[in-house]
Enzyme design. Sequence first.
Site, PDB file in Angstrom:
ATOM      1  CE  LYS A 109      -7.393   0.037   1.168  1.00  0.00           C
ATOM      2  NZ  LYS A 109      -8.032  -0.353   2.440  1.00  0.00           N
ATOM      3  CG  HIS A 149      -4.051  -1.115  -1.286  1.00  0.00           C
ATOM      4  ND1 HIS A 149      -4.471   0.194  -1.384  1.00  0.00           N
ATOM      5  CD2 HIS A 149      -3.889  -1.357   0.044  1.00  0.00           C
ATOM      6  CE1 HIS A 149      -4.547   0.728  -0.172  1.00  0.00           C
ATOM      7  NE2 HIS A 149      -4.195  -0.195   0.714  1.00  0.00           N
ATOM      8  CB  SER A 186      -0.950   0.005   1.203  1.00  0.00           C
ATOM      9  OG  SER A 186      -0.226  -0.060   2.415  1.00  0.00           O
TER      10      SER A 186
END
Length: 396
Positions: free
Chosen positions: A242, A211, A183
């Site tokens: 996300k 991610h 990340s």
Amino acid sequence: MYAKFQKYLQDELKAIEDAGLYKHERTICSPQGAEITLADGSKALNFCANNYLGLADNPRLIAAAKKAMDERGFGMSSVRFICGKQDLHEQLEKAISEYFHTEDTILYAACFDANGGVFEPLFTKDDAIISDALNHASIIDGVRLCKAVRYRYANADMEDLERCLKEAQAQRFRIICTDGVFSMDGNVAPMDKICDLAEKYDALVMVDESHSAGVVGPTGRGVAEQFNLYGRIDIHTGTLGKSFGGAVGGFTTGRKEIIDMLRQRSRPYLFSNSLPPMLCAAGIELFKILGEGNELHDRQQENVSYFRDKMVAAGFDIHPTESAIVAVMLYDPILAGKFATAMAKENIFVTSFTYPVVPKGKDRIRVQLSAAHTREHLDKAIAAFIKVGKELEVIS
């Protein structure tokens, strides 16, 4: 009693601030998106959210959540095994399994809980956990909760991983755990090589897709798609917070027996309320959207390439990235803080990352690109970076 402790905390907080490490929070008074409204009424372009596919304010997700609240209520008021499960939970788990090509899925309140609850139910002091040095804090904390023998290898260093695997032959079972995309730097774990070593040394493989899901791979389905590893990764963890709508909720998806055991023994699952119906309904709708085409993923990838190339051409020190994360390296916490503050005056919303979020001396501005960003947004951000970079003598 508190007076002494208060003085200690005040001194510690002042030291944090003096070192340029104090984390100030800014308040948004609009939906999360490429353009946001701040508490003072000013507008800004947001380049620091994990809203990779631009779905945080998607009308279809909002409508699905509203409909579910009308039909299924606000919350479950219970954990799953008591009376906290609806068919919406099962449908969302099925959608996640289909997306990642896995056998089964278990939902959590957050991916922090998924990572915190995955190791202890599966492994004992007789086993080994082999973890990448730059893994997310949630993986680190999950490993700490388990009594297994711990090994750590240098970030994405396959020689060091092999060293650990050789040493871990002394244990009964071994698992390699890694972020799919790290990340802070934005680099992708070499999952093909990791799986090859896992098979050579008889180890399981676990990857955190927080991610990477929605970003990595030809259609954004994560590292298994990127490296054609379907069936070779045993455990995936991830988040709905996300790419997948930007709300909350985590999951672990993988082998059926592993998921079954987590349902029986994973403490964050057993002792936390079930996800609210509205989040499940929005998640189900999300995977319908992703199944309709790759437009959002393709646009996001185009934005990353455009922004990264322009920033490198301007002279910025950019970490190599294969994801939606572009790390603008500054190497000084005070400079990083000044840079973020100056960017805010240009109405560009970015955040400085300093210790302990990144190692000392690795301070940076982390830029995150979204499918919601237009070319005009990107050009404004690049122009602001160049202006501030010259003012602060980061570039010439």
